[in-house]
Design a protein around this motif. Structure first.
Motif, PDB file in Angstrom:
ATOM      1  N   ILE A   1      -5.253  14.970  11.246  1.00 31.11           N
ATOM      2  CA  ILE A   1      -5.451  13.317  11.008  1.00 31.11           C
ATOM      3  C   ILE A   1      -4.357  12.921  10.204  1.00 31.11           C
ATOM      4  CG2 ILE A   1      -6.882  11.614   9.729  1.00 31.11           C
ATOM      5  CD1 ILE A   1      -9.113  13.599   9.548  1.00 31.11           C
TER       6      ILE A   1
ATOM      7  N   PRO B   1      -0.985  17.637   9.243  1.00 31.24           N
ATOM      8  CA  PRO B   1      -1.250  16.387   8.607  1.00 31.24           C
ATOM      9  C   PRO B   1      -2.935  16.212   8.390  1.00 31.24           C
ATOM     10  CG  PRO B   1       0.239  16.010  10.377  1.00 31.24           C
ATOM     11  CD  PRO B   1      -0.187  17.282  10.463  1.00 31.24           C
TER      12      PRO B   1
ATOM     13  N   PRO C   1       0.436   0.394   8.322  1.00 34.19           N
ATOM     14  CA  PRO C   1      -0.079   1.703   8.551  1.00 34.19           C
ATOM     15  C   PRO C   1      -0.631   2.207   9.945  1.00 34.19           C
ATOM     16  CG  PRO C   1      -1.767   0.482   7.157  1.00 34.19           C
ATOM     17  CD  PRO C   1      -0.504  -0.419   7.506  1.00 34.19           C
TER      18      PRO C   1
ATOM     19  N   GLY D   1      -7.979  -0.418   3.769  1.00 33.19           N
ATOM     20  CA  GLY D   1      -8.138   0.893   3.041  1.00 33.19           C
ATOM     21  C   GLY D   1      -7.497   1.925   3.579  1.00 33.19           C
TER      22      GLY D   1
ATOM     23  N   LEU E   1      -6.634   4.217   6.304  1.00 36.11           N
ATOM     24  CA  LEU E   1      -6.868   4.156   7.803  1.00 36.11           C
ATOM     25  C   LEU E   1      -7.611   5.473   8.258  1.00 36.11           C
ATOM     26  CD1 LEU E   1      -5.339   1.462   7.278  1.00 36.11           C
ATOM     27  CD2 LEU E   1      -4.362   1.607   9.811  1.00 36.11           C
TER      28      LEU E   1
ATOM     29  N   ASP F   1       0.873  -1.205   0.045  1.00 35.49           N
ATOM     30  CA  ASP F   1       0.025  -0.149   0.152  1.00 35.49           C
ATOM     31  C   ASP F   1       0.810   1.343   0.076  1.00 35.49           C
ATOM     32  OD1 ASP F   1      -3.016  -0.206   0.397  1.00 35.49           O
ATOM     33  OD2 ASP F   1      -2.472  -1.906   1.136  1.00 35.49           O
ATOM     34  N   ALA F   2       0.176   2.238   0.447  1.00 37.65           N
ATOM     35  CA  ALA F   2       0.843   3.775   0.679  1.00 37.65           C
ATOM     36  C   ALA F   2       1.100   4.359  -0.722  1.00 37.65           C
ATOM     37  CB  ALA F   2       2.226   3.426   1.367  1.00 37.65           C
TER      38      ALA F   2
ATOM     39  N   PHE G   1       1.069  16.244  -2.531  1.00 42.48           N
ATOM     40  CA  PHE G   1       2.084  16.920  -1.657  1.00 42.48           C
ATOM     41  C   PHE G   1       3.429  17.218  -1.894  1.00 42.48           C
ATOM     42  CE2 PHE G   1      -0.384  13.826   1.364  1.00 42.48           C
ATOM     43  CZ  PHE G   1      -1.277  14.902   1.359  1.00 42.48           C
TER      44      PHE G   1
ATOM     45  N   ASN H   1       4.118  -3.051   5.746  1.00 42.97           N
ATOM     46  CA  ASN H   1       4.346  -1.705   5.654  1.00 42.97           C
ATOM     47  C   ASN H   1       3.394  -0.835   6.653  1.00 42.97           C
ATOM     48  OD1 ASN H   1       2.366  -1.691   3.972  1.00 42.97           O
ATOM     49  ND2 ASN H   1       3.030  -0.283   2.613  1.00 42.97           N
TER      50      ASN H   1
ATOM     51  N   TRP I   1       1.433  22.959   6.434  1.00 45.01           N
ATOM     52  CA  TRP I   1       0.257  22.278   6.327  1.00 45.01           C
ATOM     53  C   TRP I   1       0.257  21.262   7.436  1.00 45.01           C
ATOM     54  CZ3 TRP I   1      -3.374  22.806   2.699  1.00 45.01           C
ATOM     55  CH2 TRP I   1      -3.130  23.666   1.846  1.00 45.01           C
TER      56      TRP I   1
HETATM   57  N1  LIG Z   1      -4.869  -0.868   4.441  1.00 39.74           N
HETATM   58  C1  LIG Z   1      -3.570  -1.109   4.408  1.00 39.74           C
HETATM   59  O1  LIG Z   1      -3.265  -2.224   4.350  1.00 39.74           O
HETATM   60  C2  LIG Z   1      -2.452   0.041   4.052  1.00 39.74           C
HETATM   61  C3  LIG Z   1      -1.260  -0.177   3.817  1.00 39.74           C
HETATM   62  C4  LIG Z   1      -0.298   0.858   3.646  1.00 39.74           C
HETATM   63  C5  LIG Z   1      -0.909   2.344   3.481  1.00 39.74           C
HETATM   64  N2  LIG Z   1      -2.231   2.158   3.427  1.00 39.74           N
HETATM   65  C6  LIG Z   1      -2.912   3.944   3.441  1.00 39.74           C
HETATM   66  O2  LIG Z   1      -2.098   4.305   2.523  1.00 39.74           O
HETATM   67  C7  LIG Z   1      -2.449   5.787   2.401  1.00 39.74           C
HETATM   68  C8  LIG Z   1      -1.238   6.664   2.197  1.00 39.74           C
HETATM   69  O3  LIG Z   1      -0.029   6.301   3.141  1.00 39.74           O
HETATM   70  P1  LIG Z   1       1.381   7.209   2.825  1.00 39.74           P
HETATM   71  O4  LIG Z   1       2.318   6.753   3.785  1.00 39.74           O
HETATM   72  O5  LIG Z   1       1.594   7.169   1.343  1.00 39.74           O
HETATM   73  O6  LIG Z   1       0.751   8.561   3.065  1.00 39.74           O
HETATM   74  P2  LIG Z   1       1.632   9.886   2.989  1.00 39.74           P
HETATM   75  O7  LIG Z   1       3.132   9.867   2.958  1.00 39.74           O
HETATM   76  O8  LIG Z   1       0.905  10.632   1.871  1.00 39.74           O
HETATM   77  O9  LIG Z   1       0.943  10.899   3.947  1.00 39.74           O
HETATM   78  C9  LIG Z   1       1.510  10.658   5.507  1.00 39.74           C
HETATM   79  C10 LIG Z   1       1.044  11.880   6.492  1.00 39.74           C
HETATM   80  O10 LIG Z   1       1.592  12.811   6.012  1.00 39.74           O
HETATM   81  C11 LIG Z   1       0.988  13.898   5.835  1.00 39.74           C
HETATM   82  N3  LIG Z   1       1.503  14.945   5.065  1.00 39.74           N
HETATM   83  C12 LIG Z   1       2.003  14.726   3.763  1.00 39.74           C
HETATM   84  N4  LIG Z   1       2.527  15.736   3.398  1.00 39.74           N
HETATM   85  C13 LIG Z   1       2.578  16.830   4.209  1.00 39.74           C
HETATM   86  C14 LIG Z   1       3.108  17.997   4.442  1.00 39.74           C
HETATM   87  N5  LIG Z   1       3.681  18.599   3.231  1.00 39.74           N
HETATM   88  N6  LIG Z   1       2.874  18.509   5.365  1.00 39.74           N
HETATM   89  C15 LIG Z   1       2.294  18.045   6.536  1.00 39.74           C
HETATM   90  N7  LIG Z   1       1.772  16.823   6.580  1.00 39.74           N
HETATM   91  C16 LIG Z   1       1.901  16.236   5.697  1.00 39.74           C
HETATM   92  C17 LIG Z   1      -0.358  13.385   5.211  1.00 39.74           C
HETATM   93  O11 LIG Z   1      -1.591  14.395   5.691  1.00 39.74           O
HETATM   94  C18 LIG Z   1      -0.629  12.169   6.097  1.00 39.74           C
HETATM   95  O12 LIG Z   1      -1.176  12.255   7.272  1.00 39.74           O
HETATM   96  C19 LIG Z   1      -2.889   6.010   3.870  1.00 39.74           C
HETATM   97  O13 LIG Z   1      -4.274   6.492   3.996  1.00 39.74           O
HETATM   98  C20 LIG Z   1      -2.620   4.603   4.676  1.00 39.74           C
HETATM   99  O14 LIG Z   1      -3.432   4.199   5.454  1.00 39.74           O
HETATM  100  C21 LIG Z   1      -3.116   1.503   3.727  1.00 39.74           C
END
Ligand SMILES: NC(=O)c1ccc[n+]([C@@H]2O[C@H](COP(=O)([O-])OP(=O)(O)OC[C@H]3O[C@@H](n4cnc5c(N)ncnc54)[C@H](O)[C@@H]3O)[C@@H](O)[C@H]2O)c1
Length: 375
Positions: free
Chosen positions: A202, A336, A188, A148, A150, A8-9, A14, A186, A334
Motif C-alpha cells: 500500500i 510500502p 496525494p 484523509g 488516501l 497535508d502529508a 520511518f 501537494n 520495508w
Molecule cells: N487528503 C489530502 O488532501 C492529503 C494530502 C496530502 C497527504 N495526505 C496523506 O498524508 C499521508 C502521509 O503522506 P506522506 O507523503 O507524508 O507519506 P510518507 O512519506 O510517510 O510515506 C510515503 C510512502 O512511503 C512508504 N515508506 C515510508 N518509509 C518507508 C521505508 N523506510 N521503506 C519503504 N517504504 C516506506 C510509506 O509506506 C508510504 O506508502 C498519506 O496518507 C496521504 O494520503 C492526504
C-alpha cells in the motif's frame, strides 16, 4: 490548538530520517488511547452533527485507522476541523451524491460536498462494481472534500482481489517548478495491491517533502527546518520556517515531484471538472466549500490473467526485495505500507498515542454534543 496542517502529508514514523528535526503533531507525553473508544466517540459526535450512522462510522473509522497506522496527521487531530466544517454546512452531513456522467467502465460522480471518506468510499464501491463487469472501473469525483489518508479508500479494493488507486487534488501549497508562488497542491495518491501470503503493498504519498504543518510547528517552536522542505518568496531553499510559510513547499524529487503533482491534479481534479489552484479551498478556510476532485480506480487482476499466479508473483517479488543486502544501520527492508500495517496490529492491541492538547480539544467538542470521553 492551531491547524495541524494547511495542506497535508507527514506522519510520525520511518527510517531513515533527519534526526529530531522532523516535527510531528504528537510532541510531548502522549496519552494512549484505545481505537474502539476513540472510534465510538467520534462516531457519536458525527451522528450528533447529523451524519447518518453508517457514514459517521466510516469517517470515524478512517480517522482512527490513520492513527493506528501511524499517519497521525490524518487521525484524531483532524476531528475538530471535520466537526466544525460539518456543523457549518461546509461539509454536508447528508450529501445527495449523483452520477452526472460516464460511459462503459467510467463514472462521474458529484459528491455534493459530503465527507471525502463517504464520497470516496461510494466512488470505490462504484469502481469495484464496474471492474467486476469490465475488468477496470474508474470513478472521477467532483465536489469532494478532504479525503484523509488516501490508503483507506485505495485499500477498499483489496478484499475484491483488485488493485485500488486513489488520487486527490488539494489546495495550492507548492510553486510550479521554477516559480515562486504556490499554485499546485501537494496532491496525494495511493495504490493498494493485493499479495498472496504477504501483506498487501500500500503506497500512499503526498507530492510535497513535508506538510505545511511542520513549518507552522517549527515556527512556533523557534527551530530551523531542513533546507529541503521549503522555498522562500524568491524561490530559494530556506532553513527559516517563516520564510518557507511565506514562500512555498518543496516537491519531492525536484522537478519530477512537481510533475507528479501536476499529473495528480489533472487526473484527480481537472478530469472530473474540478477547479485547479485557488479554486480548491483549504480545509481551514471557513468561507467556502473545498470543491476538491478525486479519482478512484479499481483493477480486477483476474481480468489480466490468473489471479493466483499474480498473487504468487507479488509474494515472490516482495520476498526478493526484502532479502536485499541492507545498508549500514538498516534492520529491515520495508515494503510500502508494511510498516504501517505492523504498527496497526500493535496499536490495535496496545492503543495509540495522542497529544494531550489534541485529546483535550476532542473531548471538549464531545461535551458540546453531550458525548463523554470514557474516563
Ligand atoms: N487528503 C489530502 O488532501 C492529503 C494530502 C496530502 C497527504 N495526505 C496523506 O498524508 C499521508 C502521509 O503522506 P506522506 O507523503 O507524508 O507519506 P510518507 O512519506 O510517510 O510515506 C510515503 C510512502 O512511503 C512508504 N515508506 C515510508 N518509509 C518507508 C521505508 N523506510 N521503506 C519503504 N517504504 C516506506 C510509506 O509506506 C508510504 O506508502 C498519506 O496518507 C496521504 O494520503 C492526504
Amino acid at each position: 490548538m492551531g491547524p495541524p496542517t494547511g495542506d497535508d502529508a507527514g506522519a510520525d514514523r520511518f527510517l531513515p530520517r533527519p534526526p529530531a528535526r522532523s516535527v510531528s503533531p504528537v510532541t510531548t507525553d502522549p496519552v494512549v488511547v484505545r481505537a474502539e473508544v476513540a472510534r465510538a466517540f467520534c462516531q457519536a459526535v458525527f451522528e450528533g452533527a447529523g451524519v447518518p450512522r453508517a457514514d459517521a462510522f466510516l469517517v470515524a473509522d478512517a480517522l482512527i485507522d490513520a492513527d493506528l497506522r501511524g499517519v497521525s496527521t490524518h487521525g484524531l487531530v483532524r476531528f475538530p476541523i471535520y466537526v466544525t466544517r460539518v456543523r457549518q454546512g461546509l461539509v454536508k452531513a447528508k450529501p445527495e451524491m449523483r452520477v452526472v456522467g460516464g460511459r462503459g467502465a467510467t463514472v462521474l460522480l458529484d459528491g455534493d460536498h459530503g465527507f471525502g471518506q463517504v464520497v470516496g468510499a461510494e466512488g470505490m464501491r462504484r469502481a469495484v462494481g464496474l471492474a467486476q463487469e469490465h475488468g477496470v472501473g474508474v470513478c472521477a469525483i467532483r465536489n469532494g472534500t478532504h479525503l484523509g489518508a488516501l490508503a483507506y479508500i485505495a485499500a477498499m479494493a483489496l478484499p475484491h482481489r483488485m488493485i485500488g488507486l486513489t488520487m486527490s487534488i488539494t489546495n495550492p501549497v507548492m510553486a510550479p517548478w521554477g516559480g515562486v508562488v504556490p499554485k499546485v497542491g501537494n496532491n496525494p495518491l495511493a495504490v493498494a495491491v493485493p499479495a498472496g501470503a504477504r501483506p498487501p503493498v500500500i503506497f500512499d504519498m503526498a507530492c510535497s517533502q513535508v506538510a505545511r504543518g511542520n513549518l507552522i510547528l517549527a515556527s512556533k517552536l523557534g527551530t530551523s527546518i531542513p533546507s529541503t522542505w521549503a522555498l522562500d518568496e524568491q524561490g530559494r531553499p530556506t532553513e527559516d520556517p517563516n520564510a518557507g510559510l511565506r514562500g512555498s513547499l518543496m516537491p519531492v524529487g525536484g522537478h519530477k515531484g512537481a510533475g507528479l503533482a501536476l499529473v495528480v491534479a489533472i487526473l484527480g481534479g481537472l478530469l472530473a471538472g474540478s477547479p485547479f489552484g485557488a479554486g480548491c479551498g483549504d480545509i481551514f478556510d471557513m468561507t467556502r466549500p473545498q470543491r476538491l476532485g478525486h479519482l478512484v480506480m479499481a483493477l480486477d487482476i483476474a481480468a489480466f490473467g490468473s489471479a493466483p499466479v499474480f498473487l504468487q508473483a507479488m509474494d515472490g517479488m516482495i520476498a526478493d526485495l526484502k532479502d536485499t543486502p541492507r545498508a549500514e544501520g538498516v534492520e529491515e527492508i520495508w515494503m510500502p505500507g508494511e510498516m504501517e500495517g505492523r504498527r496497526r496490529e500493535e496499536r490495535l492491541r496496545d492503543g495509540f498515542p495522542v497529544s494531550p492538547a489534541v485529546l483535550d480539544e476532542v473531548r471538549a467538542i464531545g461535551r458540546e454534543f453531550g458525548v463523554q470521553w470514557p474516563a
